[in-house]
Design a protein around this motif. Structure first.
Motif, short mmCIF file in Angstrom:
data_model
loop_
_atom_site.label_atom_id
_atom_site.label_comp_id
_atom_site.label_asym_id
_atom_site.label_seq_id
_atom_site.Cartn_x
_atom_site.Cartn_y
_atom_site.Cartn_z
N GLU A 1 6.60 -12.76 39.40
CA GLU A 1 6.52 -12.69 37.95
C GLU A 1 5.15 -12.20 37.50
N GLU A 2 4.10 -12.70 38.18
CA GLU A 2 2.75 -12.21 37.88
C GLU A 2 2.71 -10.71 38.07
N ARG A 3 3.36 -10.28 39.13
CA ARG A 3 3.34 -8.85 39.43
C ARG A 3 4.06 -8.08 38.32
N ALA A 4 5.20 -8.64 37.90
CA ALA A 4 5.97 -7.96 36.86
C ALA A 4 5.18 -7.87 35.56
N GLU A 5 4.33 -8.88 35.34
CA GLU A 5 3.53 -8.88 34.11
C GLU A 5 2.28 -8.03 34.25
N GLY A 6 2.11 -7.39 35.38
CA GLY A 6 0.99 -6.47 35.57
C GLY A 6 -0.31 -7.16 35.91
N VAL A 7 -0.27 -8.49 36.17
CA VAL A 7 -1.50 -9.19 36.52
C VAL A 7 -2.01 -8.67 37.86
N ARG A 8 -1.08 -8.41 38.73
CA ARG A 8 -1.45 -7.89 40.04
C ARG A 8 -0.25 -7.12 40.58
N SER A 9 -0.48 -6.32 41.56
CA SER A 9 0.62 -5.48 41.99
C SER A 9 0.83 -5.50 43.49
N CYS A 10 0.40 -6.57 44.14
CA CYS A 10 0.52 -6.54 45.60
C CYS A 10 1.91 -6.94 46.06
N PRO A 11 2.32 -6.38 47.18
CA PRO A 11 3.62 -6.77 47.73
C PRO A 11 3.60 -8.20 48.28
#
Ligand code: SF4
Length: 422
Positions: free
Chosen positions: A46-56
């Motif tokens: 979810e953090e990734r989806a919100e653009g906070v971070r983009s790591c796999p």
């Protein structure tokens, strides 16, 4: 996995916002643990989806071991899954996920790195379990029993002691049968003697957890009684005492056999401290059978007892049993056992007031009246039981100090330092 990745040149960060890849190591022992593991993974996604971070995200451990390929369509947010048995291949998986060229492995694999700092360390002596208790998913997740060779265990213990550890806690799903797949003479008792020798020059202790009742051989009882570094603290999960319920669980024993065992341990090992585990609400458990368990635990006055409500685990025989106990009944029985075991545990803790004991210092915490040292005595397993709170005194993590136990609250003890350990 940490050791392998660091040896390959990766750096570790606790901040997910700094990471190029997030590794979630999962537990799947109970449905609730699986759920927690999946929720932690989804929170990262979810953090990734919100653009906070983009790591796999790489999901490792028992959830992938248990659910295998069925996870891929369920968790498209995860870039790769690594089963517990494939964790040695973590470097290749991470490099693949990050589209990095494979690295050439160099020399010996790096020594295991600890994930928890402090003066106590858990050392795994075996993997898997052959018992197939009908409620338990572990044999399906971790596979058949195999012992870790004694030489590897002793080498790890020595290196932990060199690094400042003062207590090793030997663990495995079924520690009592350690060595059954190794050479003749390889028994848990023989291993304990070797580990005791390794910790002796450092003034260290050895504790062993998760002994099944049938694993208590004469040789083991004598070793626990006679080798000073081996603590007279035994963790024997009984789960139940009703013979009918035990059979339905696929476990041997009976209330009388357990009674005899605990009487023998208490008679032969002075100061014996006993920890156990009880389960409420196994399929078909009647009110009378539950009362039998309740009375047995009350009668035995265990020092510590963990209580679980039966959890219907995918793929286990008990999950398919028709007579599942109503959830509300299960919870009510569990709560009654929790109340009982707290009462017994608090009294057992208070019984140590007035003793002078050696305490291993585990850390410093902010107490009500300022900083206090937190440590544990021989009768307190780290992470499971209470601690000793020492209001003042100069000591560092890993120091062994002599403490007068002056008070207790719940499972906790209050102590005053009277000197350094012997
Ligand atoms: S002995 Fe323990 S780990 Fe093995 S099947 Fe039974 S409950 Fe599970």
């Amino acid at each position: 996995m940490r050791a392998l990745l660091l040896a390959d040149g990766f750096e570790e960060t606790a901040e997910t916002s700094d990471a190029d890849v997030a590794i979630v190591n999962t537990c799947s022992f109970l449905a609730s643990a699986t759920q927690e593991s999946v929720e932690a993974t989804l929170a990262l996604a979810e953090e990734r989806a919100e653009g906070v971070r983009s790591c796999p995200i790489v999901m490792c451990g028992c959830v992938p071991s248990r659910y295998g390929d069925a996870l891929r369509p369920e968790l498209p947010e995860v870039a790769a899954f690594v089963r517990a048995e494939d964790e040695d291949g973590i470097v290749g998986v991470v490099r693949d996920v990050l589209a990095l060229a494979p690295s050439a492995p160099e020399g010996e694999p790096p020594a295991t790195l600890r994930t928890v700092e402090g003066a106590s360390a858990f050392v795994k002596i075996s993997e898997g379990c052959d018992r197939f208790c009908t409620f338990c998913a572990i044999p399906y997740i971790r596979g058949r029993y195999h012992s870790r060779p004694a030489g590897d265990i002793v080498a790890e213990v020595r290196s932990l002691m060199d690094g400042g550890v003062r207590e090793v806690v030997l663990i495995g799903q079924d520690t009592g049968v350690w060595g059954c797949d190794l050479g003749e003479g390889d028994t848990l008792a023989s291993l304990l003697r070797r580990v005791a020798e390794a910790v002796r020059p450092y003034g260290g202790w050895v504790r062993v957890l998760y002994l099944q009742p049938e694993g208590m051989t004469d040789e083991l009882v004598a070793t626990i009684r006679d080798v000073p570094e081996v603590l007279p603290y035994i963790d024997i999960p009984i789960q139940h005492c009703s013979e009918r319920v035990l059979r339905a669980m696929g476990r041997p024993g009976s209330a009388d056999a357990l009674r005899e065992l605990f009487a023998r341990l208490r008679a032969e090992i002075p100061g014996m401290v006993l920890r156990t585990t009880g389960m409420a609400g196994f399929p078909g458990e009647t009110d009378e059978e539950f009362e039998e368990l309740y009375d047995f635990i009350a009668e035995q006055e265990f020092d510590y007892c963990s209580v679980f409500a039966y959890s219907q685990e995918d793929g286990t025989a008990a999950a398919r049993m028709g007579d599942q106990v109503d959830e509300a009944v299960k919870l009510e029985r569990t709560q009654r056992l929790v109340d009982l075991t707290e009462q017994l545990g608090f009294a057992a803790t208070a019984s140590h007031v007035g003793e002078r004991v050696r305490v291993i210092v585990d850390g410093v915490e902010e107490g009500e009246d300022g900083p206090e040292l937190i440590g544990h005595a021989w009768f307190q397993a780290p992470d499971s039981d209470g601690a000793v709170h020492i209001a003042c005194g100069e000591a560092a993590v890993g120091d062994v100090v002599t403490v007068d136990l002056v008070d207790s609250f719940c499972y906790e003890m209050v102590g005053e330092i009277v000197g350094e350990g012997d």
